[in-house]
Design a protein around this motif. Structure first.
Motif, PDB file in Angstrom:
ATOM      1  N   ALA A  40     131.266 118.466  20.061  1.00 40.92           N
ATOM      2  CA  ALA A  40     132.636 118.133  19.716  1.00 40.92           C
ATOM      3  C   ALA A  40     132.630 117.375  18.396  1.00 40.92           C
ATOM      4  O   ALA A  40     131.619 116.772  18.013  1.00 40.92           O
ATOM      5  CB  ALA A  40     133.264 117.298  20.817  1.00 40.92           C
ATOM      6  N   PRO A  41     133.740 117.380  17.688  1.00 41.98           N
ATOM      7  CA  PRO A  41     133.806 116.673  16.403  1.00 41.98           C
ATOM      8  C   PRO A  41     133.429 115.200  16.551  1.00 41.98           C
ATOM      9  O   PRO A  41     133.928 114.509  17.440  1.00 41.98           O
ATOM     10  CB  PRO A  41     135.271 116.825  16.006  1.00 41.98           C
ATOM     11  N   GLY A  42     132.517 114.751  15.698  1.00 46.14           N
ATOM     12  CA  GLY A  42     132.109 113.360  15.708  1.00 46.14           C
ATOM     13  C   GLY A  42     131.161 112.979  16.822  1.00 46.14           C
ATOM     14  O   GLY A  42     130.829 111.801  16.980  1.00 46.14           O
ATOM     15  N   LYS A  43     130.719 113.973  17.607  1.00 45.69           N
ATOM     16  CA  LYS A  43     129.823 113.684  18.722  1.00 45.69           C
ATOM     17  C   LYS A  43     128.522 114.437  18.575  1.00 45.69           C
ATOM     18  O   LYS A  43     128.429 115.412  17.829  1.00 45.69           O
ATOM     19  CB  LYS A  43     130.497 114.050  20.046  1.00 45.69           C
ATOM     20  N   GLN A  44     127.520 113.987  19.315  1.00 47.38           N
ATOM     21  CA  GLN A  44     126.233 114.675  19.302  1.00 47.38           C
ATOM     22  C   GLN A  44     126.298 115.948  20.139  1.00 47.38           C
ATOM     23  O   GLN A  44     127.104 116.058  21.070  1.00 47.38           O
ATOM     24  CB  GLN A  44     125.149 113.746  19.850  1.00 47.38           C
ATOM     25  N   ARG A  45     125.423 116.867  19.813  1.00 45.42           N
ATOM     26  CA  ARG A  45     125.315 118.085  20.609  1.00 45.42           C
ATOM     27  C   ARG A  45     124.790 117.707  21.992  1.00 45.42           C
ATOM     28  O   ARG A  45     123.857 116.910  22.113  1.00 45.42           O
ATOM     29  CB  ARG A  45     124.376 119.068  19.924  1.00 45.42           C
ATOM     30  N   ALA A  87     140.866 119.273  28.185  1.00 45.72           N
ATOM     31  CA  ALA A  87     140.914 119.012  26.745  1.00 45.72           C
ATOM     32  C   ALA A  87     139.561 118.539  26.227  1.00 45.72           C
ATOM     33  O   ALA A  87     139.149 118.882  25.115  1.00 45.72           O
ATOM     34  CB  ALA A  87     142.002 117.993  26.443  1.00 45.72           C
ATOM     35  N   GLU A  88     138.868 117.780  27.047  1.00 48.60           N
ATOM     36  CA  GLU A  88     137.566 117.250  26.620  1.00 48.60           C
ATOM     37  C   GLU A  88     136.460 118.303  26.568  1.00 48.60           C
ATOM     38  O   GLU A  88     135.355 118.015  26.126  1.00 48.60           O
ATOM     39  CB  GLU A  88     137.134 116.087  27.519  1.00 48.60           C
ATOM     40  N   ASP A  89     136.760 119.518  27.005  1.00 47.02           N
ATOM     41  CA  ASP A  89     135.806 120.623  26.849  1.00 47.02           C
ATOM     42  C   ASP A  89     135.891 121.245  25.460  1.00 47.02           C
ATOM     43  O   ASP A  89     135.081 122.114  25.123  1.00 47.02           O
ATOM     44  CB  ASP A  89     136.061 121.702  27.897  1.00 47.02           C
ATOM     45  N   THR A  90     136.841 120.815  24.662  1.00 50.66           N
ATOM     46  CA  THR A  90     136.979 121.332  23.310  1.00 50.66           C
ATOM     47  C   THR A  90     135.740 121.011  22.491  1.00 50.66           C
ATOM     48  O   THR A  90     135.334 119.853  22.387  1.00 50.66           O
ATOM     49  CB  THR A  90     138.221 120.729  22.633  1.00 50.66           C
ATOM     50  N   ALA A  91     135.125 122.049  21.943  1.00 51.26           N
ATOM     51  CA  ALA A  91     133.885 121.884  21.190  1.00 51.26           C
ATOM     52  C   ALA A  91     133.465 123.234  20.635  1.00 51.26           C
ATOM     53  O   ALA A  91     134.019 124.265  21.002  1.00 51.26           O
ATOM     54  CB  ALA A  91     132.778 121.339  22.095  1.00 51.26           C
ATOM     55  N   VAL A  92     132.466 123.191  19.777  1.00 50.21           N
ATOM     56  CA  VAL A  92     131.760 124.409  19.408  1.00 50.21           C
ATOM     57  C   VAL A  92     130.630 124.580  20.410  1.00 50.21           C
ATOM     58  O   VAL A  92     129.846 123.651  20.639  1.00 50.21           O
ATOM     59  CB  VAL A  92     131.220 124.342  17.974  1.00 50.21           C
TER      60      VAL A  92
END
Length: 119
Positions: A40-45, A87-92
């Motif tokens: 997610a933006p600003g977070k670690q993989r 919503a918190e599942d939003t990520a690449v």
């Protein structure tokens, strides 16, 4: 050299479902453990789910009961079925092929597919 191509991402409403696919080429798919990660933006993989060559699965606590990983060795494809999306599942979401060797390991990554959960 293994190439991985993810697909299936997109925009979905909270509570909805998506199925991600990751298709491999250039190697023997069945010898690799397959993993799905997300960032997610600003977070670690972070690791989402893992399936072994023998189809044993493991999940991160935050997706247990909602996501299912599976593989089809005949199609060189691993899937991630995502239900009850939040919503918190939003990520690449990234696909990873991994094989541990005697003194090293093989590690291949796809380019990622965007999942956006929003109303």
């Amino acid at each position: 050299q293994v190439q991985l191509v993810e697909s299936g991402g997109g925009l979905v409403q909270p509570g909805g479902s998506l199925r991600l696919s990751c298709t491999a080429s250039g190697g023997i798919f069945s010898i690799y453990a397959m993993l799905w990660y997300r960032q997610a933006p600003g977070k670690q993989r972070e690791l989402v789910a893992h399936i072994t060559t023998g189809s044993i699965t493991n999940y991160a606590d935050f997706v247990k009961g909602r996501f299912t990983i599976s593989r089809d060795n005949a199609k060189n494809t691993v899937y991630l079925q995502m239900n009850s999306l939040k919503a918190e599942d939003t990520a690449v979401y990234y696909c990873n092929a991994y094989r541990r060797l005697t003194a090293t390991s093989e590690d291949y990554w796809g380019q990622g597919t965007q999942v956006t959960v929003s109303s």
